[in-house]
Structure formats: C-alpha cells, structure tokens
Design a protein around this motif. Structure first.
Motif, short mmCIF file in Angstrom:
data_model
loop_
_atom_site.label_atom_id
_atom_site.label_comp_id
_atom_site.label_asym_id
_atom_site.label_seq_id
_atom_site.Cartn_x
_atom_site.Cartn_y
_atom_site.Cartn_z
N VAL A 221 -14.45 -3.84 -1.53
CA VAL A 221 -15.26 -3.93 -0.31
C VAL A 221 -16.67 -3.44 -0.53
N ASP B 234 -10.68 7.93 -1.16
CA ASP B 234 -10.53 7.44 0.21
C ASP B 234 -11.02 8.50 1.18
N ARG C 37 -2.14 11.44 -1.67
CA ARG C 37 -1.93 10.07 -1.19
C ARG C 37 -2.71 9.06 -2.03
N GLU D 61 -0.80 6.15 -3.87
CA GLU D 61 -1.00 4.75 -3.49
C GLU D 61 -1.45 3.91 -4.68
N ASN E 115 -1.51 -3.45 -3.35
CA ASN E 115 -1.69 -2.33 -2.45
C ASN E 115 -3.12 -1.81 -2.41
N TRP E 116 -3.86 -2.12 -3.44
CA TRP E 116 -5.07 -1.36 -3.63
C TRP E 116 -6.29 -2.24 -3.82
N ALA E 117 -7.22 -1.74 -4.54
CA ALA E 117 -8.44 -2.49 -4.83
C ALA E 117 -8.10 -3.68 -5.73
N PRO F 89 -6.45 1.63 0.54
CA PRO F 89 -5.77 0.61 1.33
C PRO F 89 -6.13 0.64 2.80
N LYS F 90 -6.24 1.85 3.33
CA LYS F 90 -6.57 1.94 4.75
C LYS F 90 -7.87 1.21 5.06
N PHE F 91 -8.73 1.18 4.04
CA PHE F 91 -10.03 0.59 4.27
C PHE F 91 -9.94 -0.89 4.59
N MET F 92 -8.89 -1.51 4.11
CA MET F 92 -8.72 -2.95 4.34
C MET F 92 -8.76 -3.26 5.84
N ARG G 119 -10.43 -1.51 8.07
CA ARG G 119 -11.51 -0.78 8.73
C ARG G 119 -12.81 -1.57 8.77
#
Lengths: 243, 243
Positions: A49, A61, A75, A79, A125-127, B7-10, B12
């Motif tokens: 992003v 994060d 976390r 993750e 799950n991630w980047a 992941p949470k950023f996805m 946001r």
DNA sequence: GCAAAAGTGTTAGTCATACACCCATGT
DNA sequence: ACATGGGTGTATGACTAACACTTTTGC
C-alpha cells in the motif's frame, strides 16, 4: 502521562489534552533475524500500500488503541511468519516529528530471532512478498527504516556477546562449526577453532546429544543442543564472546 | 507506520487510520539520577494536578505533536533542573492499554545523570515540590512509575559496568575514594581499594590535577578529572568493572 | 599522639591467546 | 588415495583476586 507533571499541563484542561496531545499513532517495526548460508539475514516485506507501495520495508503495523504494545509486536511477527513463542526484544523508539507522511507516528523497534528452517512466509495474509536479505546488503528502505535496522543490529551484536541468545537462530541440534559460523557472521570476525570450542563447552550451555551429522563427504560432526536450564544463570552474569 | 504494512491495513482508508489509530498520546518520563551522601538518588516531583495530585511521581510530560521525542525528553529535564547538555539515555517504552486513566498514553522512559551539586530545582516553573529519594527507598508511585524506576535502574547498572558513564554523576574534580563509593552505591558491592584504584588508573580515563582536598581531619586526597578524550574509545570496547 | 581516611605492592590463580597436525568420512 | 571439514593440547602472557600496613593531616 505518568507524565502530565510538566509546566504545559498547567494550561491544559482534560479536553485540551485530548484534542491537542492525543492525536498520535504508535507503530511497531520488527527486525526479524535469521541465519542461513553462513550469513545473518533480515526479513523484509514488499509494501502492498501507499505510501512507498512496492518498496521493501520492515514488517510493522500500527498499534491498536486497545492493544498492548508488546502484544502488537508479537502479532506482527506471528501474522508474517506464523511463529509464536519467539525471542523478541524491544530496542528503541523513534519519534521524529516528520518521520511519517500520514501524521505523527512514533515507532517502537523490536528484533526477533527465528530459526530460518521453521519459517514459512504467510503469503495471502500479508504484504505482496517477503524475502530474506543479508544484513550486509540491505536495500534503501522507506521512512527511517535503514536507521532502525542499523540501531537494532548494533544492539543485537552487543547483546549476543553478553547473553547466549545466538542459539535462538539455530535448529534444535547443531554442530560447533555451525555455531561458530553464526557468531562469526554476526560479529564480523573470525575465531580460533580450538579456543571457540573450549569457551563454548566450558559454559555448560551445550548438551552433547551423542548423535552426528550424516552423509557429508568428510568426518561427521557431533550434534549438540542448547541447555535452556542454565540459560538464565548465564544471561544475568557476564557471558562474553569477546575473543 | 514505517509501519502500515500489516493485514489490518488492507481494510483501512487514510480517514479510518486517522480516526481509529491516531488517538494516542506519548509521554516521556525521566529517571534523574544523582549521587550524594554515598547514596544513589532519584529526583521525584510532587504532582500538582489530577490524577494522583499531591503524590510523588517521576518528572515527565506529554510530547507535543510538533516536538521530536528526544527534544521532549531534554525539555522535561531542563524545565525541572535548568540543566542542559546532560547525559541522557532512552531505555524502554511502556505501552500497556490501561496504564493511564485519561486515555491511551505510551510513555518512553529515559534516564539522565546529573551532578547533584549543579542542581537547583526550578520551583515556580514546575510541580509543587521536587526532592531526591534514595534508590533504596522509593515510595509507592502512581501509574507504572515504580516499574519504570526498576527497569531504568537495572539498565543503568548494566551500562555503568561497561561504559565509563559514572563520572557524569561526580563534580569536575573528584577523589578516587569518591568514585569508588559511587560505584559501590550503584552496584551494591564493595571493591578492594587497591584493585579498584589500579583498574581505574590503568584505563587512562583519569587525569591527575595535582591538586588535593583540604581541611579534612586526615591525609588530603588527590583530585582527578575525567578524560573526555579517551571516553569514546572506551565506550565502544569492553570497559568493565566486574571485579 | 591519636583518630580518620589516603595511599601503596606482591603473589597465586585463572583466563585469553596463539599456534599445527591428525581424524573420519564420501567419492 | 584424496579431498573435505571435524576435532584436539600446550605454552605464554595478561588479567583478576586476595591480602595488611604506612602516610598525612586536623585536632
């Protein structure tokens, strides 16, 4: 504000505090170390992003307002790697006003030590991607991440000389040559084989498993494992590898 | 968010980030060490405001959104003591969700070392009172300040054995006995007089001023000052006082 | 002259360093 | 049999640790 003792506070109502001071974010950034191919490595992720989308960066994060700081660090690591119960250490907090374009964001830097053979990247799950980079060949990173890597690495090198944490980077059983290569890679020196072995064996931190490596085109090497029992005793007092 | 890779950023948007995540405060708390009467001391202030008004606490303040973290730390120290150019060290960041009643406030703990003879409390400017407390007799403090004092003290003790920072607590000239008492108070041990002197003198960190103490009912003591020149060389390598 | 703290040397033990050759295996 | 990395011992110097008495001043 264990914390609101200062002069500025004299002029602050509770409402003013909320409006003016409680507008910051806090993130965690994690320098994940692994050891492979005789080289100390760091796990970087490609940002999915903006800002800096597509660039390699440290995994990290924002800390949720309802989440403890150390929980956030665990976390992030979990993750990305799926790992739990990993050695993690807080190192330093970076708080330059303009370190992040979206607003005032402090970041707390951690490092963790993982057994690279245990690691499977947690893809969807991630980047976009995750990849191991040699500590000697870190690309240009966004934000102040290059500074973070440097600061954290220095700290790790200092720690590894005093506490027997290097073992966290190795598989459960390992040879003396493997651990010597690890320390040489981390500390960027060479140790005398005989002195290194003597020093390690006299610590009592290694347990002889009476098993050996196989199928090498040379003499098999004795396998040891780490004696967690004695770990604590040693971490307190002056374990060194200064040779 | 060197930092918003997770992941949470996805889920946001930039707006969601501002609303949900950028609602935190960050403060600095400072453990100010001084050495007097053969005892390591910490400067505490009596809180002038709620919560915990009237209680002894660590000096600290919220970081202004337009203020660098380390600048805030220096400011807190300067506003309280009037001192500048003081040895300061960041130690640890505390980020439990409920550590502060007014909201989510992280705090970054520092310590500083000051020459107690230089210190004049900056009264009207600050909280109601400020006072030195022996490290062995710290009262019950609000928030997580007792934990902060412990964490920071442990860190200081570790550092002082490896880097010659103890001098920061002494006046410009001092006797060997004074510095021995300092180290004994900090590390809670006793050193052999002869070995201690030998070790210190061979470091080359002390410059003989060829002056002596006066008007004691005993033999005058030779006064030394700290050799700042050699400081850096020593801080890097393995200065220890492990005896 | 006595009280009080400053100052000083030697010895024994431990630990760090430097250094070179034989061993066990696969091919 | 040879290539490859595994494995071992000793001697020297440096540093640490333990230990007790003399010196200089003020009163």
């Amino acid at each position: 504000m264990g914390d609101v003792t200062g002069p500025k506070f004299m002029m602050r109502s509770e409402e003013q505090i909320r409006n003016h001071y409680l507008n910051c974010g806090v993130s965690v950034d994690c320098v994940i170390f692994g050891f492979d191919e005789g080289d100390l490595k760091v796990l970087l992720v490609r940002r999915g992003v903006e800002p800096y989308q597509g660039q390699w960066a440290l995994p990290g994060d924002l800390v949720d307002p309802e989440e403890d700081l150390n929980v956030a660090a665990v976390r992030v690591l979990n993750e990305l790697t799926g790992l739990n119960n990993v050695f993690m250490q807080q190192v330093f907090t970076f708080g330059e006003v303009h370190r992040h374009p979206l607003g005032r964001v402090f970041t707390v830097a951690y490092y963790s030590l993982i057994r690279i053979d245990k690691y499977k990247v947690n893809k969807g799950n991630w980047a976009e991607e995750a990849e191991w980079w040699s500590i000697n060949n870190i690309p240009e990173l966004p934000f102040d991440h290059n500074l973070i890597v440097e600061t954290v690495s220095d700290n790790f090198r200092t720690q590894v000389k005093r506490k027997p944490i290097g073992f966290e980077l190795l598989p459960k059983t390992f040879t003396l040559t493997e651990i010597q290569h690890l320390y040489e890679a981390v500390l960027q020196t060479n140790f005398d084989v005989r002195n290194f072995r003597k020093k390690l064996l006299t610590t009592g931190l290694l347990i002889d498993t009476n098993t050996f490596t196989k199928n090498n085109a040379h003499r098999p090497a004795r396998l040891y494992r780490f004696n967690k029992q004695k770990y604590d005793r040693w971490s307190k007092s002056g374990f060194t590898l200064d040779m």
